[in-house]
Write an enzyme that holds these catalytic residues in place. Sequence first.
Site, mmCIF file in Angstrom:
data_model
loop_
_atom_site.group_PDB
_atom_site.id
_atom_site.type_symbol
_atom_site.label_atom_id
_atom_site.label_comp_id
_atom_site.label_asym_id
_atom_site.label_seq_id
_atom_site.Cartn_x
_atom_site.Cartn_y
_atom_site.Cartn_z
ATOM 1 N N ARG A 180 15.127 7.709 41.694
ATOM 2 C CA ARG A 180 14.846 6.550 42.529
ATOM 3 C C ARG A 180 13.578 5.824 42.121
ATOM 4 N NH1 ARG A 180 18.730 7.266 46.343
ATOM 5 N NH2 ARG A 180 18.268 6.137 48.255
ATOM 6 N N LYS A 229 27.337 3.272 44.814
ATOM 7 C CA LYS A 229 27.097 4.507 44.056
ATOM 8 C C LYS A 229 27.965 5.655 44.580
ATOM 9 C CE LYS A 229 22.728 4.373 45.154
ATOM 10 N NZ LYS A 229 22.641 3.088 45.864
ATOM 11 N N ARG A 251 15.126 -1.004 52.963
ATOM 12 C CA ARG A 251 15.562 -0.159 51.836
ATOM 13 C C ARG A 251 15.764 -1.002 50.569
ATOM 14 N NH1 ARG A 251 20.525 2.139 54.702
ATOM 15 N NH2 ARG A 251 21.129 2.999 52.686
ATOM 16 N N ARG A 289 29.326 0.165 56.920
ATOM 17 C CA ARG A 289 29.650 1.483 56.344
ATOM 18 C C ARG A 289 29.763 2.534 57.446
ATOM 19 N NH1 ARG A 289 26.027 4.119 51.679
ATOM 20 N NH2 ARG A 289 24.353 3.940 53.192
ATOM 21 N N ARG A 308 25.537 5.718 59.816
ATOM 22 C CA ARG A 308 24.286 6.407 59.523
ATOM 23 C C ARG A 308 23.134 5.746 60.264
ATOM 24 N NH1 ARG A 308 23.887 6.962 53.063
ATOM 25 N NH2 ARG A 308 21.837 6.113 53.538
HETATM 26 P P1 ADP Z 1 25.650 3.328 47.992
HETATM 27 O O1 ADP Z 1 25.964 4.784 47.818
HETATM 28 O O2 ADP Z 1 25.309 2.651 46.687
HETATM 29 O O3 ADP Z 1 24.642 3.037 49.045
HETATM 30 P P2 ADP Z 1 28.342 3.217 49.115
HETATM 31 O O4 ADP Z 1 29.232 3.734 48.026
HETATM 32 O O5 ADP Z 1 28.045 4.127 50.245
HETATM 33 O O6 ADP Z 1 26.996 2.600 48.478
HETATM 34 O O7 ADP Z 1 29.035 1.868 49.654
HETATM 35 C C1 ADP Z 1 28.462 1.158 50.748
HETATM 36 C C2 ADP Z 1 29.562 0.554 51.622
HETATM 37 O O8 ADP Z 1 30.261 -0.441 50.886
HETATM 38 C C3 ADP Z 1 30.617 1.546 52.080
HETATM 39 O O9 ADP Z 1 31.053 1.170 53.359
HETATM 40 C C4 ADP Z 1 31.754 1.382 51.072
HETATM 41 O O10 ADP Z 1 33.009 1.694 51.661
HETATM 42 C C5 ADP Z 1 31.645 -0.082 50.718
HETATM 43 N N1 ADP Z 1 31.933 -0.387 49.335
HETATM 44 C C6 ADP Z 1 31.619 0.347 48.246
HETATM 45 N N2 ADP Z 1 32.032 -0.277 47.118
HETATM 46 C C7 ADP Z 1 32.590 -1.456 47.524
HETATM 47 C C8 ADP Z 1 33.218 -2.559 46.846
HETATM 48 N N3 ADP Z 1 33.319 -2.584 45.503
HETATM 49 N N4 ADP Z 1 33.666 -3.590 47.589
HETATM 50 C C9 ADP Z 1 33.550 -3.571 48.930
HETATM 51 N N5 ADP Z 1 33.011 -2.562 49.635
HETATM 52 C C10 ADP Z 1 32.529 -1.523 48.940
HETATM 53 MG MG MG Z 2 25.026 6.465 48.732
#
Ligand code: ADP
Ligand code: MG
Length: 229
Positions: A107, A32, A187, A143, A176
Site C-alpha cells: 500500500r 482488486k 481512503r 458494495r 463494510r
Molecule cells: P477493491 O478490492 O479494489 O476495493 P472490490 O473488488 O471490492 O474493489 O469492488 C468494489 C465494488 O465494485 C464491489 O461492490 C464490486 O462488486 C464492484 N465491482 C468490482 N469490479 C467492478 C466492475 N468492473 N464494474 C462494476 N462494479 C465492479
Molecule cells: Mg478489496
Amino acid sequence: MKLSPKEGKEGSEVEDNKMKRIILFGAPGSGKGTQADALEQQYGWEKISTGDLVRAEVAAQTPIGREIKPLIEMGQLAPDETVLKILKNRLAQGDLVNGYILDGFPRNLAQAEELTRLAVDSETAIFLKIVNDDVVVGRLTSRLTCSQCGAIYNSVGNPPLKTGQCDLCGGPVRQRADDNEETVRRRINVYREQTQPVIDYYKRLGKLHEVDASGTVEEVSAAIAGAIN
Ligand code: ADP
Ligand code: MG
C-alpha cells in the site's frame, strides 16, 4: 484449474521455478478483490487479501485487531509492521503451490520495498486504473461484503441471491463500516498520497502492467489475462 508447471521452456530455470506472485493494486473500489477472486478461480492461485486478514483480526478482537480497528474505520492504513507480520504469517502457512495474488498489498513504498526483500517470487504488478473518482465512490457505497468469507457483492450490479446471505458460505452479507461516502473519499486521498508511488516503483523494476479498470468485471478480467500471459 491449476496451471501446469512450465516445462522445457527456454530461459532461466531459476525463474521458471519461482513462485508466481501477482500484485493487484489500484484505488479502493478499482476491483482488486473481485479480480483476485476471478484469478483464483481461473488459475488456482491463492488470493491473499491483507484487508480481509486485518478485518478478521478486528472481528476476532485480537490484541492486533483492537489496535487497528479505529484506524481502519477512519479510512487510514494499519501500521506497516502490523500488516507485514500478518502477511508473513500467511505466507508461512506452506499451502502456496503455484502462486498467489496479493490484493491490497503493498500500500506504500516502504511495504513494496519490504516485499521485494521478503521473497524472491516472480512478480507481475497489475495496476487497476480508474481515472474518475465518482466511479469508485459509486462502486464502494453500493458494495456488500460477506463478513464470514469476504465474498464481494454489489447491491446494484451483483446482489446475493438471498438478501443479506452469502451465496458461497451462507454468512451475513453487509455493508463494510468504511464503505460510506465520507470514509471512501478519505481512503481515495490516502491512496493518492501513499499508494501512487508504488506504481512508479514497479514501473522502474519493469514489472508494471496498467489495465483500464473502468469497464465491466469481464472486460477487466480479459485485460488482466492479457497482461499476465
Ligand atoms: P477493491 O478490492 O479494489 O476495493 P472490490 O473488488 O471490492 O474493489 O469492488 C468494489 C465494488 O465494485 C464491489 O461492490 C464490486 O462488486 C464492484 N465491482 C468490482 N469490479 C467492478 C466492475 N468492473 N464494474 C462494476 N462494479 C465492479
Ligand atoms: Mg478489496
